[in-house]
Design a protein around this motif. Sequence first.
Motif, PDB file in Angstrom:
ATOM      1  N   VAL A 190       0.758  -1.410  -0.223  1.00 52.15           N
ATOM      2  CA  VAL A 190       0.124   0.022  -0.071  1.00 52.15           C
ATOM      3  C   VAL A 190       0.967   1.217   0.044  1.00 52.15           C
ATOM      4  CG1 VAL A 190      -1.814  -1.089   1.082  1.00 52.15           C
ATOM      5  CG2 VAL A 190      -0.204  -0.043   2.529  1.00 52.15           C
ATOM      6  N   SER A 191       0.265   2.181  -0.470  1.00 52.97           N
ATOM      7  CA  SER A 191       0.968   3.700  -0.529  1.00 52.97           C
ATOM      8  C   SER A 191       0.146   4.785  -0.176  1.00 52.97           C
ATOM      9  CB  SER A 191       1.508   3.736  -1.842  1.00 52.97           C
ATOM     10  OG  SER A 191       1.824   5.138  -2.271  1.00 52.97           O
ATOM     11  N   VAL A 192       0.467   5.634   0.790  1.00 55.30           N
ATOM     12  CA  VAL A 192      -0.512   6.790   1.079  1.00 55.30           C
ATOM     13  C   VAL A 192      -0.269   7.745   0.110  1.00 55.30           C
ATOM     14  CG1 VAL A 192      -0.689   6.435   3.391  1.00 55.30           C
ATOM     15  CG2 VAL A 192       1.096   7.829   2.707  1.00 55.30           C
ATOM     16  N   ALA A 193       0.540   7.738  -0.753  1.00 52.35           N
ATOM     17  CA  ALA A 193       1.021   8.867  -1.691  1.00 52.35           C
ATOM     18  C   ALA A 193      -0.216   8.386  -2.974  1.00 52.35           C
ATOM     19  CB  ALA A 193       2.372   8.730  -2.431  1.00 52.35           C
ATOM     20  N   GLU A 194      -0.427   7.221  -2.973  1.00 53.13           N
ATOM     21  CA  GLU A 194      -1.526   6.870  -4.115  1.00 53.13           C
ATOM     22  C   GLU A 194      -2.905   7.662  -3.993  1.00 53.13           C
ATOM     23  OE1 GLU A 194      -2.457   2.721  -4.055  1.00 53.13           O
ATOM     24  OE2 GLU A 194      -0.331   2.158  -4.765  1.00 53.13           O
ATOM     25  N   PHE A 195      -2.988   8.158  -2.791  1.00 52.22           N
ATOM     26  CA  PHE A 195      -4.494   9.028  -2.279  1.00 52.22           C
ATOM     27  C   PHE A 195      -4.247  10.484  -3.074  1.00 52.22           C
ATOM     28  CE2 PHE A 195      -4.541   6.294   1.755  1.00 52.22           C
ATOM     29  CZ  PHE A 195      -5.447   5.493   1.049  1.00 52.22           C
ATOM     30  N   GLU A 196      -3.102  10.547  -3.678  1.00 48.97           N
ATOM     31  CA  GLU A 196      -2.927  11.803  -4.663  1.00 48.97           C
ATOM     32  C   GLU A 196      -3.336  11.972  -5.865  1.00 48.97           C
ATOM     33  OE1 GLU A 196       0.838  14.389  -2.771  1.00 48.97           O
ATOM     34  OE2 GLU A 196       1.399  12.447  -3.693  1.00 48.97           O
ATOM     35  N   TYR A 197      -3.494  10.475  -6.366  1.00 44.24           N
ATOM     36  CA  TYR A 197      -3.639  10.283  -7.824  1.00 44.24           C
ATOM     37  C   TYR A 197      -5.251  10.331  -8.177  1.00 44.24           C
ATOM     38  CZ  TYR A 197       0.566   7.890  -7.070  1.00 44.24           C
ATOM     39  OH  TYR A 197       2.032   7.598  -6.712  1.00 44.24           O
ATOM     40  N   SER A 198      -5.500  10.264  -9.297  1.00 45.56           N
ATOM     41  CA  SER A 198      -7.154  10.646  -9.602  1.00 45.56           C
ATOM     42  C   SER A 198      -7.719   8.987 -10.050  1.00 45.56           C
ATOM     43  CB  SER A 198      -7.052  11.377 -10.845  1.00 45.56           C
ATOM     44  OG  SER A 198      -8.580  11.531 -11.265  1.00 45.56           O
ATOM     45  N   ASP A 199      -7.785   8.170  -9.221  1.00 42.89           N
ATOM     46  CA  ASP A 199      -8.264   6.804  -9.315  1.00 42.89           C
ATOM     47  C   ASP A 199      -9.778   6.632  -9.070  1.00 42.89           C
ATOM     48  OD1 ASP A 199      -8.382   3.957 -10.130  1.00 42.89           O
ATOM     49  OD2 ASP A 199      -7.512   3.655  -8.188  1.00 42.89           O
ATOM     50  N   LEU A 200     -10.501   7.526  -9.647  1.00 40.42           N
ATOM     51  CA  LEU A 200     -11.949   7.410  -9.618  1.00 40.42           C
ATOM     52  C   LEU A 200     -12.738   6.520 -10.437  1.00 40.42           C
ATOM     53  CD1 LEU A 200     -12.449  11.451  -9.646  1.00 40.42           C
ATOM     54  CD2 LEU A 200     -12.673  10.059  -7.688  1.00 40.42           C
ATOM     55  N   PRO A 201     -13.588   5.870 -10.195  1.00 41.16           N
ATOM     56  CA  PRO A 201     -14.351   4.953 -10.904  1.00 41.16           C
ATOM     57  C   PRO A 201     -14.937   5.478 -12.278  1.00 41.16           C
ATOM     58  CG  PRO A 201     -15.210   4.705  -8.556  1.00 41.16           C
ATOM     59  CD  PRO A 201     -14.279   5.981  -8.870  1.00 41.16           C
ATOM     60  N   ALA A 202     -14.680   4.768 -13.248  1.00 42.73           N
ATOM     61  CA  ALA A 202     -15.396   5.268 -14.542  1.00 42.73           C
ATOM     62  C   ALA A 202     -16.857   5.242 -14.417  1.00 42.73           C
ATOM     63  CB  ALA A 202     -14.905   4.279 -15.712  1.00 42.73           C
ATOM     64  N   PRO A 203     -17.478   6.008 -15.141  1.00 42.62           N
ATOM     65  CA  PRO A 203     -17.053   7.194 -15.842  1.00 42.62           C
ATOM     66  C   PRO A 203     -16.786   8.423 -15.199  1.00 42.62           C
ATOM     67  CG  PRO A 203     -19.286   7.080 -16.217  1.00 42.62           C
ATOM     68  CD  PRO A 203     -19.125   6.038 -15.133  1.00 42.62           C
ATOM     69  N   ILE A 204     -16.538   8.661 -14.041  1.00 48.09           N
ATOM     70  CA  ILE A 204     -16.257   9.918 -13.312  1.00 48.09           C
ATOM     71  C   ILE A 204     -15.264  10.732 -14.255  1.00 48.09           C
ATOM     72  CG2 ILE A 204     -15.795  11.160 -11.541  1.00 48.09           C
ATOM     73  CD1 ILE A 204     -17.124   8.930  -9.718  1.00 48.09           C
ATOM     74  N   PRO A 205     -15.149  11.923 -14.444  1.00 46.38           N
ATOM     75  CA  PRO A 205     -14.090  12.495 -15.072  1.00 46.38           C
ATOM     76  C   PRO A 205     -12.743  12.488 -14.196  1.00 46.38           C
ATOM     77  CG  PRO A 205     -15.986  13.862 -15.547  1.00 46.38           C
ATOM     78  CD  PRO A 205     -16.292  12.640 -14.526  1.00 46.38           C
ATOM     79  N   SER A 206     -11.723  12.354 -14.913  1.00 45.67           N
ATOM     80  CA  SER A 206     -10.320  12.415 -14.060  1.00 45.67           C
ATOM     81  C   SER A 206     -10.321  14.077 -13.468  1.00 45.67           C
ATOM     82  CB  SER A 206      -9.312  12.105 -14.891  1.00 45.67           C
ATOM     83  OG  SER A 206      -7.902  12.128 -14.128  1.00 45.67           O
ATOM     84  N   THR A 207      -9.615  14.171 -12.191  1.00 44.01           N
ATOM     85  CA  THR A 207      -9.541  15.408 -11.757  1.00 44.01           C
ATOM     86  C   THR A 207      -8.185  15.368 -10.938  1.00 44.01           C
ATOM     87  OG1 THR A 207     -10.552  17.265 -10.309  1.00 44.01           O
ATOM     88  CG2 THR A 207     -11.303  15.042  -9.928  1.00 44.01           C
ATOM     89  N   TYR A 208      -7.452  16.717 -10.826  1.00 40.96           N
ATOM     90  CA  TYR A 208      -6.442  16.813  -9.900  1.00 40.96           C
ATOM     91  C   TYR A 208      -6.701  16.753  -8.351  1.00 40.96           C
ATOM     92  CZ  TYR A 208      -2.252  18.430  -7.838  1.00 40.96           C
ATOM     93  OH  TYR A 208      -0.788  18.754  -7.363  1.00 40.96           O
ATOM     94  N   ILE A 209      -7.912  17.656  -8.104  1.00 37.68           N
ATOM     95  CA  ILE A 209      -8.426  17.786  -6.988  1.00 37.68           C
ATOM     96  C   ILE A 209      -9.726  17.487  -6.857  1.00 37.68           C
ATOM     97  CG2 ILE A 209      -8.841  19.738  -5.086  1.00 37.68           C
ATOM     98  CD1 ILE A 209      -5.727  19.097  -5.194  1.00 37.68           C
ATOM     99  N   PRO A 210     -10.430  16.747  -5.902  1.00 37.06           N
ATOM    100  CA  PRO A 210      -9.519  15.873  -5.061  1.00 37.06           C
ATOM    101  C   PRO A 210      -8.814  14.667  -5.593  1.00 37.06           C
ATOM    102  CG  PRO A 210     -11.731  15.075  -4.805  1.00 37.06           C
ATOM    103  CD  PRO A 210     -11.836  16.238  -5.783  1.00 37.06           C
ATOM    104  N   GLY A 211      -7.447  14.486  -5.093  1.00 33.50           N
ATOM    105  CA  GLY A 211      -7.028  13.113  -5.530  1.00 33.50           C
ATOM    106  C   GLY A 211      -7.841  11.951  -4.806  1.00 33.50           C
ATOM    107  N   CYS A 212      -7.707  10.789  -5.372  1.00 34.75           N
ATOM    108  CA  CYS A 212      -8.412   9.429  -4.930  1.00 34.75           C
ATOM    109  C   CYS A 212      -7.428   8.385  -5.101  1.00 34.75           C
ATOM    110  CB  CYS A 212      -9.714   9.530  -5.354  1.00 34.75           C
ATOM    111  SG  CYS A 212     -10.804   8.065  -5.191  1.00 34.75           S
ATOM    112  N   GLY A 213      -7.743   7.596  -4.396  1.00 38.64           N
ATOM    113  CA  GLY A 213      -6.848   6.210  -4.272  1.00 38.64           C
ATOM    114  C   GLY A 213      -7.557   5.284  -3.289  1.00 38.64           C
TER     115      GLY A 213
END
Length: 203
Positions: free
Chosen positions: A122-145
């Motif tokens: 696991v990595s807490v830095a992964e929570f900075e990414y944009s791993d939102l479920p499709a089809p939600i548009p990718s976004t920098y803020i908020p990061g999601c992991g």
Amino acid sequence: MSSSLSVYLLDVAATRALVGSGDQQLLDVVRSEFGDDLARDDEWFASEIEDGAPAAYEALRAVVHAGPFSEDKEHAFQYGYAYKRLCSLTGSFLDNSCFTPHRGDWLSVVDEGLRALGITAVSVAEFEYSDLPAPIPSTYIPGCGEWTHEQCLRALEQFEATKATGAEPPSLEPEVVEAVMQVLQWLRHAESRPGFGVIGFKS
């Protein structure tokens, strides 16, 4: 400028399945029970909404119904926050005191502490990414992991394996040790609930 990390314990697959579920009953409950929260968020993002971004409920409805989403990428943050709202409503909030507020590369620093203990699953830095479920548009803020149940179990196995070597524990700064211990608490919560994992949001 400081950042915050919000972390939730929940059934990861069930939570992702809310996206595109068309669950109108869920939307009705949110609107009736959490109308003040929606209004407060709309006030916070009033200028963005005036510029065409969806209001909080509109964004939530789009996420639950898998669209329609705004074509303007500048509006994507509202859909990320809508997914965060779903996680906060259906999951359990986990203690984030070591991560809110935080500055700079703190999440990467904590990851270094985890690796020093043999934890790489696991990595807490992964929570900075944009791993939102499709089809939600990718976004920098908020990061999601997210960490699946299996990742959480593997991370705990790695920690126990490191302890079993009997080697001297690595020398870490006290605040890093505290943060690593908090992460281990999250993992322990997930360990006892089959299918449950962790979803985190950085904002």
